[in-house]
Design an enzyme around this catalytic site. Structure first.
Site, PDB file in Angstrom:
ATOM      1  N   ASP A  65      -7.554   1.501  34.771  1.00 48.58           N
ATOM      2  CA  ASP A  65      -6.977   2.448  33.801  1.00 48.58           C
ATOM      3  C   ASP A  65      -5.628   1.973  33.293  1.00 48.58           C
ATOM      4  O   ASP A  65      -4.966   1.138  33.913  1.00 48.58           O
ATOM      5  CB  ASP A  65      -6.835   3.845  34.430  1.00 48.58           C
ATOM      6  CG  ASP A  65      -5.833   3.882  35.580  1.00 48.58           C
ATOM      7  OD1 ASP A  65      -5.898   3.001  36.451  1.00 48.58           O
ATOM      8  OD2 ASP A  65      -4.979   4.787  35.587  1.00 48.58           O
ATOM      9  N   GLU A  78      -5.207   4.817  38.775  1.00 51.45           N
ATOM     10  CA  GLU A  78      -3.977   4.462  39.479  1.00 51.45           C
ATOM     11  C   GLU A  78      -2.759   5.047  38.774  1.00 51.45           C
ATOM     12  O   GLU A  78      -1.820   5.524  39.416  1.00 51.45           O
ATOM     13  CB  GLU A  78      -3.839   2.935  39.566  1.00 51.45           C
ATOM     14  CG  GLU A  78      -2.727   2.456  40.486  1.00 51.45           C
ATOM     15  CD  GLU A  78      -1.368   2.306  39.825  1.00 51.45           C
ATOM     16  OE1 GLU A  78      -0.387   2.105  40.541  1.00 51.45           O
ATOM     17  OE2 GLU A  78      -1.269   2.411  38.574  1.00 51.45           O
TER      18      GLU A  78
HETATM   19 ZN   LIG Z   1      -0.529  -0.920  37.501  1.00 56.08          ZN
END
Ligand SMILES: [Zn+2]
Length: 431
Positions: free
Chosen positions: A101, A196
């Site tokens: 992401d 994340e």
């Molecule tokens: Zn990162």
């Protein structure tokens, strides 16, 4: 973030890396950045935005094509795969992890990477929005990149080197190891995670299934970075209870909790112990929200330091200030709650010194100066450490994360690929 440069004398052992190898990381990277994988802070689903899965599911056939037969994506979007050992030695299983992401802070849709070949120095003007300039005085690292090929955005989006560079480098390193069976290694595990950037990358991470003993996230910035420390973090919630009465008839009766809270905030130390007055290894206490009315005002804090014991000192200080303030408002009370958030991963990594040592030795072997840094924040690796998987963070090569000024040098991506290969090789050598 601060840097401590570790000086290691030059290592003259024979080069471990086939210098004729044709790297694949850049081609892969340029393909990955075309996927919009922006995660969503507001979402409560997992993954936070299903569009991340478009990239994740396409990474599976790519891993299979390299030769990792068990590559698969689970129901949450975690991609895992195994490179089997090609040695008889008993080598610990090592994992490499990156995230698919990109940050919701800046658009990751329609990314148009621009390659500036053979960089000659000077500021880099981004072609599609010429107000966006990557300036040398703000990015002194550019001075080390003369002659490099630098990938930037066109000025309208982020680039996504955080962390698609990490994915591309891991893919390339695996590709190298498969193409070079003479390079001995133990079992290598790969994982590409969602979410994340919204702090949820480890939420559904199945450490037991992953099966690695130690791992490395390839998610840092500058060439050579080895991150083994994060903050230790608590939250504190303080509730000031006043007494509400109709304001027309409140004389000598009302206790306004908002005024207690204001007085308490005013009593906080000045010129120290706050994010705006600290750097490097200094910690802080930081009010992040105040919500209230006459009856009840809730003040939320985050507390940060590299030394967990200091968090407790800061919390004692806050408690003392709360008590002193409340004492000035007879009839008022306060609740004081501490919520543990995360702990400095060095507490775990110190119990497994080999993990960091191998990374540093690998950097030496490929002639990169290790930069040991401490993160003024948390990482997925820190959470993994406390989930039983010691995981420091290593450089992926990108700069100016979460912004239109993001950039990465092709040469640094190739160096990160070499680092991953060399780490795999060193674990085998030392077994
Ligand atoms: Zn990162």
């Amino acid at each position: 973030m601060y840097y401590k440069i570790i000086d290691y004398s030059h290592n003259n052992e024979a080069a471990m890396f086939d210098t004729g190898y044709k790297f694949t990381c850049v081609d892969r990277f340029l393909k990955y950045v075309k996927y919009d994988t922006t995660s969503d802070e507001e979402s409560t689903t997992f993954p936070s935005d299903p569009k991340q899965l478009e990239l994740s599911k396409d990474l599976v056939p790519e891993l299979k094509e390299i030769g990792l037969e068990d590559a698969h994506m689970d129901q949450y979007g975690y991609v895992m795969a195994t490179l089997p050992a090609n040695t008889d030695k008993d080598v610990p299983v090592i994992g490499f992890i990156a995230h698919v992401d990109t940050s919701p802070a800046v658009s990751g849709k329609d990314v148009n990477p621009v390659i500036h070949k053979n960089y000659r120095g000077g500021d880099i003007v981004l072609p599609k929005d010429q107000t966006k300039v990557i300036k040398v005085d703000e990015n002194p690292v550019l001075k080390d990149m003369i002659g490099f090929d630098i990938i930037t955005t066109d000025g309208t989006t982020l680039l996504g080197a955080d962390d698609k560079a990490g994915i591309a480098e891991i893919m390339d390193a695996i590709n190298y190891l498969v193409a070079h069976p003479e390079v001995k290694h133990g079992t290598i595990k790969i994982c590409f995670t969602p979410d994340e950037e919204v702090g949820r990358g480890t939420e559904k991470f199945d450490v037991a299934k992953f099966g690695a003993k130690y791992a490395y996230t390839i998610d840092g910035g500058t060439r050579g970075e080895v991150e083994t420390e994060t903050f230790s973090a608590d939250a504190v919630v303080i509730k000031f209870h006043g007494k509400n009465v109709h304001p027309g008839y409140a004389k000598n009766k009302m206790i306004n909790s908002q005024k207690i809270a204001a007085k308490f905030i005013e009593s906080l130390p000045k010129g120290e112990l706050s994010p705006e007055t600290t750097e490097g290894r200094e910690g802080y206490v930081h009010p992040v929200s105040i919500v209230g009315n006459e009856e009840l005002t809730t003040v939320k804090f985050i507390i940060r330091d590299f030394i967990t014991e200091k968090l407790h000192k800061y919390e004692e200080l806050l408690k003392k200030l709360v008590d002193e303030t409340v004492a000035q408002f007879p009839g008022a009370t306060a609740d004081f709650d501490i919520i543990e958030q995360y702990r400095n991963m060095v507490e775990i990594l110190n119990q497994h010194p080999m993990v960091e040592q191998v990374a540093i030795e690998a950097l030496k072997k490929i002639d990169v100066v290790p930069l040991k840094t401490a993160i003024r924040g948390g990482t997925d690796g820190a959470r993994l450490c406390f989930m039983g998987l010691p995981t420091p963070n290593l450089f992926a090569g990108g700069h100016n994360f979460h912004s239109q000024h993001e950039f990465v040098a092709i040469q640094d991506m190739e160096t990160a690929t070499k680092m991953i290969v060399t780490i795999a090789q060193l674990w085998e050598e030392k077994a």
